[in-house]
Design a protein around this motif. Structure first.
Motif, mmCIF file in Angstrom:
data_model
loop_
_atom_site.group_PDB
_atom_site.id
_atom_site.type_symbol
_atom_site.label_atom_id
_atom_site.label_comp_id
_atom_site.label_asym_id
_atom_site.label_seq_id
_atom_site.Cartn_x
_atom_site.Cartn_y
_atom_site.Cartn_z
ATOM 1 N N ASN A 110 67.632 -12.598 7.509
ATOM 2 C CA ASN A 110 66.598 -12.744 6.480
ATOM 3 C C ASN A 110 67.093 -12.287 5.115
ATOM 4 O O ASN A 110 66.749 -12.878 4.079
ATOM 5 N N THR A 111 67.910 -11.237 5.103
ATOM 6 C CA THR A 111 68.463 -10.755 3.837
ATOM 7 C C THR A 111 69.426 -11.782 3.250
ATOM 8 O O THR A 111 69.432 -12.020 2.029
ATOM 9 N N TRP A 126 58.501 -7.630 5.655
ATOM 10 C CA TRP A 126 59.206 -8.912 5.594
ATOM 11 C C TRP A 126 60.454 -8.972 6.468
ATOM 12 O O TRP A 126 61.033 -10.043 6.632
ATOM 13 N N ALA A 127 60.897 -7.841 6.978
ATOM 14 C CA ALA A 127 62.182 -7.781 7.683
ATOM 15 C C ALA A 127 63.285 -8.344 6.797
ATOM 16 O O ALA A 127 64.200 -9.029 7.254
ATOM 17 N N LYS A 150 55.873 -13.264 7.949
ATOM 18 C CA LYS A 150 56.157 -13.620 9.349
ATOM 19 C C LYS A 150 57.236 -12.707 9.917
ATOM 20 O O LYS A 150 57.360 -12.587 11.145
ATOM 21 N N GLY A 151 57.998 -12.036 9.032
ATOM 22 C CA GLY A 151 58.964 -11.053 9.507
ATOM 23 C C GLY A 151 58.280 -9.914 10.237
ATOM 24 O O GLY A 151 58.767 -9.420 11.257
ATOM 25 N N LEU A 152 57.129 -9.452 9.722
ATOM 26 C CA LEU A 152 56.343 -8.419 10.393
ATOM 27 C C LEU A 152 55.778 -8.944 11.700
ATOM 28 O O LEU A 152 55.827 -8.268 12.736
ATOM 29 N N ILE A 153 55.265 -10.149 11.669
ATOM 30 C CA ILE A 153 54.607 -10.712 12.846
ATOM 31 C C ILE A 153 55.610 -10.939 13.971
ATOM 32 O O ILE A 153 55.399 -10.522 15.116
ATOM 33 N N GLU A 154 56.720 -11.579 13.657
ATOM 34 C CA GLU A 154 57.686 -11.906 14.701
ATOM 35 C C GLU A 154 58.459 -10.680 15.177
ATOM 36 O O GLU A 154 58.769 -10.558 16.361
ATOM 37 N N PHE A 186 48.273 -13.325 15.811
ATOM 38 C CA PHE A 186 48.421 -12.030 15.149
ATOM 39 C C PHE A 186 48.360 -12.189 13.634
ATOM 40 O O PHE A 186 47.791 -11.349 12.929
ATOM 41 N N LYS A 187 48.914 -13.270 13.123
ATOM 42 C CA LYS A 187 48.838 -13.543 11.678
ATOM 43 C C LYS A 187 47.382 -13.703 11.242
ATOM 44 O O LYS A 187 46.979 -13.184 10.191
#
Length: 566
Positions: free
Chosen positions: A78-79, A246-247, A284-288, A329-330
């Protein structure tokens, strides 16, 4: 109502059990790994809206020690997406050596170590990523954003300094010094002398940035020699916030807020950033990463059911399982739903393949939100993703499902089974249900104690087979999902179980424990989490998911770290 305390109900039995002595301990009596405190913080309103009123704690809980954390595979990819515009996802698709997991998460710094194999993989990945950047056309926006000038032999130092100054600020997620930039320019100059090619030289300098510990690790210095908790800097807090929600790395708006010193005040600006970031697609980084690991649904795509027993379970369905839970979850976050709605929601998201599996009407293309009214499903306990990962390929698992509830939702894991316990049979004769097999198994006195707690929980989910399909028959006999919890609460099935968990006071505390572990990057005992949760005002069951997230970010645990005396 507290209904599922393992230690409360099993203490007399376990102490008499061979092989059980020494594994007791209520969640409230657990010794914190990093040192904890019995005191509770003053109340802080969760503050779901920007501009709300916040109170900074004056009583400090021991924040524990967060060690230097390497970017995990998800964070690395992601970064690179947000730093270079790359979608190669080399860490996960190449893939890098697997990240170790502690307390269900791959964000805990203690285990994010660097191996020789991983170092070699990162070196190769850095080469590939820089080659991809340099190979883009002159009109490519990402190339233009990073390469703000084209280096020549005579202009190399000037151009490299300009490019690296901007690139390193983003890569290191903080301001950089002139000496740090000059070191990379000097490296590029040495490559230029040997290669004669300014692009090759600049590429080498850029690659060296991607191999720096300042990029690969989330550096939080605070006061490294202070045993007392000290505040994170604004830039450190920006990174902690972005990797939590956001991961990935901070964006420019978060960098600007850090530069202006607006984050460390732990007030409305920090809350406004949380709101903005939760509304961004990158959430979605938090969710996944968080929900996917906490609920174990990240593993759902790898669950393969035995084809002879479950011929309708195919690859299309298998790949749809986790997506349902992610979208669900979102929605809980986006719609500011209370924590209890994870268990009691009457809606979900399905595509046509999953709708058919659930016995629901067809939907259009892709996933759609659907009502579960009139169906046998309610909340997360009826998601096929959860039911599959808590099953065996050929049958359901009463034990695994009960263990999932106790560990993931109530932070009250059962003790290990005593040694020499006879296994549950994998294949049962026709007409014998899994419930009957478990009941025969628990007739052994050394098994009865744990099963008294676990069996009613697992039995309540027996209306769903190993693939999450609803059923009324098991192995040719009727399913009996009824039972009675150890405190006497009767259960008719999974709906009663969902209600009982939602009403358990420890459910909110357990959510706080998992969120803190994921967000802060260290393990938290349930005792610590209870104190933090009580102090930040999130123990009420009606708190919404955004309020919980705000409370975690505003907490002393999230905003500080402590060093270690030399």
């Amino acid at each position: 109502m507290k209904i599922l305390r393992i230690s409360q109900w099993l203490a007399p039995l376990l102490l008499a059990c061979v092989g059980c002595t020494g594994v007791l301990g209520s969640a409230e009596e657990e010794t914190p790994r990093d040192g904890g405190a019995d005191s509770e913080l003053p109340s802080i309103p969760p503050g779901g809206e920007p501009g709300g009123s916040y109170v900074v704690p004056t009583t400090v809980l021991d924040s524990g020690r967060v060690v230097l954390r390497r970017l995990n595979r998800t964070e690395y990819d992601n970064t690179m997406r947000d730093l270079l515009g790359s979608t190669l996802n080399l860490a996960r698709k190449a893939p890098f050596a697997a990240d170790d997991v502690v307390d269900y998460f791959d964000t805990v710094g203690d285990t994010l170590v660097m191996s020789l194999l991983l170092a070699e993989q990162m070196d190769q990945a850095a080469s590939t990523l820089i080659e991809e950047l340099m190979g883009r056309t002159a009109s490519d926006p990402w190339r233009n954003r990073i390469l703000t000038c084209e280096p020549g032999e005579s202009t190399f130092d000037r151009c490299a300094t300009e490019v690296l100054n901007g690139f390193m600020k983003n890569a290191y997620r903080r301001p950089v010094t002139a000496d740090e930039v000059q070191t990379r320019v000097d490296l590029g100059r040495s490559v230029l002398r040997s290669s004669g090619d300014p692009i090759v030289a600049l590429s080498a300098a850029l690659k060296s940035v991607l191999l720096s510990p300042h990029f690969l690790y989330r550096v939080e210095l605070g006061d490294p020699e202070s045993p007392v908790a000290t505040p994170l800097s604004d830039y450190e807090l920006a990174s902690r916030l972005s990797y939590f929600l956001w991961a990935s790395m901070p964006d420019q708006e978060l960098f600007d807020a850090a530069a202006a010193g607006q984050l460390s005040a732990a007030g409305p600006e920090l809350a406004a950033q949380v709101e903005r970031m939760l509304a961004d697609d990158k959430a979605k980084g938090l969710i996944e990463s968080f929900a996917g690991q906490w609920l174990a649904t990240r593993d759902a795509p790898s669950f393969v059911a035995e084809a002879a027993l479950f011929p309708d379970y195919d690859d299309e369905l298998r790949l749809s399982l986790a997506q349902e839970t992610n979208l669900f979850f979102k929605a809980l976050i986006d719609e500011r739903q209370p924590l209890t709605k994870l268990l009691l929601s009457d809606f979900t998201f399905v595509d046509n393949r999953l709708a058919r599996h659930y016995g629901l009407p067809p939907v259009g293309d892709g996933f759609e939100r659907v009502s579960l009214s009139g169906s046998p499903r309610i909340g997360i306990l009826s998601h096929a993703s959860v039911l599959a990962v808590t099953s065996h390929p050929n049958r359901t698992s009463v034990v695994k499902r009960a263990q999932w509830v106790l560990e993931r939702l109530l932070c009250d894991p059962p003790p290990p089974a005593p040694a020499m316990i006879p296994p549950i049979r994998e294949e049962l004769p026709p007409g014998l249900t899994m419930r009957q097999e478990i009941e025969a198994h628990r007739a052994d006195p050394s098994c009865a104690g744990c099963h008294k707690i676990m069996d009613p929980i697992g039995f309540a989910l027996e209306s769903f087979d190993a693939t999450g399909a609803f059923r009324t028959m098991d192995n040719g006999a009727p399913v009996d999902a009824s039972g009675q919890l150890a405190d006497g609460t009767p259960l008719a099935g999974h709906e009663d179980l969902a209600t009982a968990i939602a009403n358990d006071a420890d459910y909110a505390i357990c959510v706080a424990k998992h969120l803190l572990t994921f967000a802060v990057g260290r393990s938290f005992s349930a005792k610590e989490a209870k104190a933090y949760a009580a102090g930040i005002g999130v123990t009420m069951k009606d708190a919404t998911w955004p309020e919980f997230i705000h409370a975690i970010v505003q907490s002393e645990a999230f905003r500080t770290r402590r060093g270690e005396a030399q």
